[in-house]
Design a protein around this motif. Sequence first.
Motif, PDB file in Angstrom:
ATOM      1  N   PRO A 167       0.820  -1.218   0.000  1.00  0.00           N
ATOM      2  CA  PRO A 167       0.000   0.000   0.000  1.00  0.00           C
ATOM      3  C   PRO A 167       0.851   1.265   0.000  1.00  0.00           C
ATOM      4  O   PRO A 167       2.060   1.218   0.248  1.00  0.00           O
ATOM      5  N   ASP A 168       0.178   2.385  -0.230  1.00  0.00           N
ATOM      6  CA  ASP A 168       0.863   3.678  -0.296  1.00  0.00           C
ATOM      7  C   ASP A 168       1.472   4.103   1.034  1.00  0.00           C
ATOM      8  O   ASP A 168       2.247   5.067   1.068  1.00  0.00           O
ATOM      9  N   ARG A 169       1.116   3.401   2.097  1.00  0.00           N
ATOM     10  CA  ARG A 169       1.740   3.705   3.404  1.00  0.00           C
ATOM     11  C   ARG A 169       3.257   3.477   3.342  1.00  0.00           C
ATOM     12  O   ARG A 169       4.001   4.012   4.164  1.00  0.00           O
ATOM     13  N   PHE A 170       3.651   2.665   2.388  1.00  0.00           N
ATOM     14  CA  PHE A 170       5.067   2.389   2.190  1.00  0.00           C
ATOM     15  C   PHE A 170       5.589   3.334   1.116  1.00  0.00           C
ATOM     16  O   PHE A 170       5.084   3.332  -0.023  1.00  0.00           O
ATOM     17  N   SER A 171       6.574   4.132   1.477  1.00  0.00           N
ATOM     18  CA  SER A 171       7.163   5.057   0.508  1.00  0.00           C
ATOM     19  C   SER A 171       8.675   5.058   0.700  1.00  0.00           C
ATOM     20  O   SER A 171       9.188   4.560   1.708  1.00  0.00           O
ATOM     21  N   GLY A 172       9.347   5.608  -0.291  1.00  0.00           N
ATOM     22  CA  GLY A 172      10.801   5.592  -0.200  1.00  0.00           C
ATOM     23  C   GLY A 172      11.422   6.807  -0.827  1.00  0.00           C
ATOM     24  O   GLY A 172      10.727   7.691  -1.367  1.00  0.00           O
TER      25      GLY A 172
END
Lengths: 114, 113
Positions: B61-66
């Motif tokens: 999900p978009d909760r994961f970003s980098g």
Amino acid sequence: DQQVKQNSPSLSVQEGRISILNCDYTNSMFDYFLWYKKYPAEGPTFLISISSIKDKNEDGRFTVFLNKSAKHLSLHIVPSQPGDSAVYFCAAHAGGTSYGKLTFGQGTILTVHP
Amino acid sequence: DAGVTQSPTHLIKTRGQQVTLRCSPKSGHDTVSWYQQALGQGPQFIFQYYEEEERQRGNFPDRFSGHQFPNYSSELNVNALLLGDSALYLCASSWQKLNYGYTFGSGTRLTVV
């Protein structure tokens, strides 16, 4: 959708004997396969790989066999040593624009007894 | 020659919090990938960064970003942490022109309570 499967959670062998670890895949787009070894508290370490255009690759005690028609690969370790005891992961890479994405199996815990 | 360095090695967070994990790639490598390894499972691809851009993303999900910095190091951010985010987070670096030469770090063990 498990595209790479290692159906044996664990394998136990005697030192000096052969260890055979198996891996099955479903995605026909996979063009490169890798085996990694992982010790506790460490990251996976590359062991050996094979391209889909080959059916065998050998490196010292380690040999990987690929059967494309069966979508099956195996890792043979001969002779097995106690230091080989670790978790072994099979991983696959799809061609095209998949870049660096590796799809891993669940892993097989290998225990080599002295 | 230092390999892939990840920090911190262990982390405990509370549900709903945010976390940032860091990765320094192996010398000479310009591409960084992140993986999540749940207990008893194989690593699952989160995303890959090259030239400071997200090049490919897995089913997360978009909760994961980098983010990737000009020196090729990378961060993984997870917002609104869930208990299910507890896992070992692995960073792998490679050289873009050698697609299969991945080197993994030892990982960050994240526990969400």
